[in-house]
Design an enzyme around this catalytic site. Structure first.
Site, PDB file in Angstrom:
ATOM      1  N   THR A  55       0.839  -1.205   0.000  1.00  0.00           N
ATOM      2  CA  THR A  55       0.000   0.000   0.000  1.00  0.00           C
ATOM      3  C   THR A  55       0.875   1.257   0.000  1.00  0.00           C
ATOM      4  OG1 THR A  55      -1.743  -1.152   1.214  1.00  0.00           O
ATOM      5  CG2 THR A  55      -1.747   1.249   1.369  1.00  0.00           C
ATOM      6  N   GLY A  56       0.388   2.295  -0.657  1.00  0.00           N
ATOM      7  CA  GLY A  56       1.132   3.565  -0.651  1.00  0.00           C
ATOM      8  C   GLY A  56       1.411   4.026  -2.063  1.00  0.00           C
ATOM      9  N   SER A  57       2.091   5.161  -2.184  1.00  0.00           N
ATOM     10  CA  SER A  57       2.310   5.728  -3.516  1.00  0.00           C
ATOM     11  C   SER A  57       3.280   4.881  -4.347  1.00  0.00           C
ATOM     12  CB  SER A  57       2.809   7.174  -3.401  1.00  0.00           C
ATOM     13  OG  SER A  57       3.972   7.239  -2.607  1.00  0.00           O
ATOM     14  N   GLY A 109       6.306  -0.716  -0.336  1.00  0.00           N
ATOM     15  CA  GLY A 109       7.207   0.388  -0.015  1.00  0.00           C
ATOM     16  C   GLY A 109       7.559   0.397   1.461  1.00  0.00           C
ATOM     17  N   ALA A 110       8.226   1.471   1.887  1.00  0.00           N
ATOM     18  CA  ALA A 110       8.576   1.626   3.299  1.00  0.00           C
ATOM     19  C   ALA A 110       8.728   3.112   3.598  1.00  0.00           C
ATOM     20  CB  ALA A 110       9.872   0.895   3.614  1.00  0.00           C
ATOM     21  N   ASP A 111       8.594   3.460   4.852  1.00  0.00           N
ATOM     22  CA  ASP A 111       8.830   4.849   5.262  1.00  0.00           C
ATOM     23  C   ASP A 111      10.293   5.065   5.620  1.00  0.00           C
ATOM     24  OD1 ASP A 111       6.059   5.826   5.109  1.00  0.00           O
ATOM     25  OD2 ASP A 111       5.732   4.283   6.624  1.00  0.00           O
ATOM     26  N   LYS A 121       7.087   0.998   8.662  1.00  0.00           N
ATOM     27  CA  LYS A 121       6.012   1.099   7.689  1.00  0.00           C
ATOM     28  C   LYS A 121       4.749   1.586   8.399  1.00  0.00           C
ATOM     29  CE  LYS A 121       5.261  -2.099   4.795  1.00  0.00           C
ATOM     30  NZ  LYS A 121       4.936  -0.956   3.872  1.00  0.00           N
ATOM     31  N   GLU A 130      -0.477  -5.186   6.001  1.00  0.00           N
ATOM     32  CA  GLU A 130       0.807  -5.344   5.301  1.00  0.00           C
ATOM     33  C   GLU A 130       1.646  -6.425   5.989  1.00  0.00           C
ATOM     34  OE1 GLU A 130       1.329  -0.769   3.636  1.00  0.00           O
ATOM     35  OE2 GLU A 130       2.263  -1.316   5.515  1.00  0.00           O
TER      36      GLU A 130
HETATM   37  C1  5RP Z   1       1.556   2.225   4.057  1.00  0.00           C
HETATM   38  C2  5RP Z   1       3.015   1.964   4.064  1.00  0.00           C
HETATM   39  C3  5RP Z   1       3.795   2.448   2.894  1.00  0.00           C
HETATM   40  O1  5RP Z   1       4.502   1.394   2.349  1.00  0.00           O
HETATM   41  C4  5RP Z   1       4.763   3.494   3.324  1.00  0.00           C
HETATM   42  O2  5RP Z   1       4.025   4.502   4.025  1.00  0.00           O
HETATM   43  C5  5RP Z   1       5.499   4.117   2.152  1.00  0.00           C
HETATM   44  O3  5RP Z   1       4.614   4.898   1.420  1.00  0.00           O
HETATM   45  P1  5RP Z   1       5.016   5.619   0.076  1.00  0.00           P
HETATM   46  O4  5RP Z   1       5.324   4.547  -0.909  1.00  0.00           O
HETATM   47  O5  5RP Z   1       3.790   6.415  -0.280  1.00  0.00           O
HETATM   48  O6  5RP Z   1       6.194   6.494   0.357  1.00  0.00           O
HETATM   49  O7  5RP Z   1       3.576   1.379   4.942  1.00  0.00           O
HETATM   50  O8  5RP Z   1       0.960   1.792   5.253  1.00  0.00           O
END
Ligand code: 5RP
Length: 246
Positions: A55-57, A109-111, A121, A130
């Site tokens: 999930t995420g961009s 993805g990851a933060d 995340k 996730e």
């Molecule tokens: C969502 C997540 C996303 O993987 C994380 O926030 C990264 O987001 P983005 O790809 O938008 O930078 O853990 O719950």
């Protein structure tokens, strides 16, 4: 394949077509372009069968790229309602996790991520699903722009999913651990819970902290992905997509 001491990282830049690396070098890349590049690179890892999708961009760019090879897969397990909707929009079948025995890969993805493949995340609030989908997958492929690679986790506030009635109790316990929990305003997870974003944690031992926080009564799960880290990191940089493995 080269042998690597435990905890060391192998960087293999050759998995991705050379011409794309050249394009990345020549251009002043935006973060979205880096996300798009790693999402495209992850397509190489897509096997036949069923895959798990994050999930995420960045994951959204992956879903868009996945549409071009959808004939190859039997369907996908989604880590959020938003991801399920996007997959369906592309005509990709969304499967209930309970109807499958597991997946070869999970792409997300990851933060924040370290060279040890430990992650924070949950910036999008989908951390619990996730973590569940990742747990059912043989290989976790993390796709991230270069800005997500850190030496120590914790600058990004750690999301913790909490049962609503336990919110204040959990917040007090998180404060005792040295963090500053802040309720994510106006947000409810797909599971009907709330998120506490925990600021100012110095995460020296991610495995230990993940376990400790998960033991607080009322916590559903927290956004540390260290007990089950990523297996592969596709990192978007101005020099191209780098592949890091644990
Ligand atoms: C969502 C997540 C996303 O993987 C994380 O926030 C990264 O987001 P983005 O790809 O938008 O930078 O853990 O719950």
């Amino acid at each position: 394949m080269q042998q690597h001491a435990q905890g060391m990282v192998k960087i293999d830049c050759c998995r991705y077509p050379e011409q794309l690396s050249e394009i990345l070098k020549d251009r002043n890349m935006t973060q979205d372009e880096l996300k798009q590049a790693v999402a495209q690179a992850a397509i190489e890892y897509v096997p036949s069968g069923i895959i798990g999708v994050g999930t995420g961009s960045t994951a959204n760019f992956f879903i868009d790229a996945l549409a071009s090879v959808k004939h190859k897969i039997d369907g996908a397990v989604a880590s959020s309602e938003a991801t399920a909707q996007r997959l369906k929009k592309h005509g990709i079948e969304v499967l209930d996790l309970n109807s499958v025995s597991g997946m070869e890969i999970y792409v997300d993805g990851a933060d924040e991520i370290t060279r040890h493949m430990h992650m924070i995340k949950g910036g999008g609030g989908a951390l619990t699903r996730e973590k569940i989908v990742a747990a059912c997958s043989k290989k976790f492929i993390c796709i991230a722009d270069g800005g997500k690679l850190v030496d120590m986790l914790g600058k990004f506030p750690l999301p913790v999913e909490v049962i609503p009635m336990a919110r204040s109790y959990v917040a007090r316990e998180l404060t005792r651990l040295g963090g500053q929990p802040v309720l994510r305003q106006g947000f409810t997870t797909d599971n009907g819970n709330v998120i506490l974003d925990v600021h100012n944690l110095q995460i020296m031992n991610p495995v230990e902290l993940e376990t400790t926080i998960n033991q607080i009564t009322g916590v559903v799960t927290n956004g540390l992905f260290a007990c089950r880290p990523a297996d592969v990191l596709l990192l978007g940089t101005a020099d191209g997509v780098k592949t890091l493995t644990a």
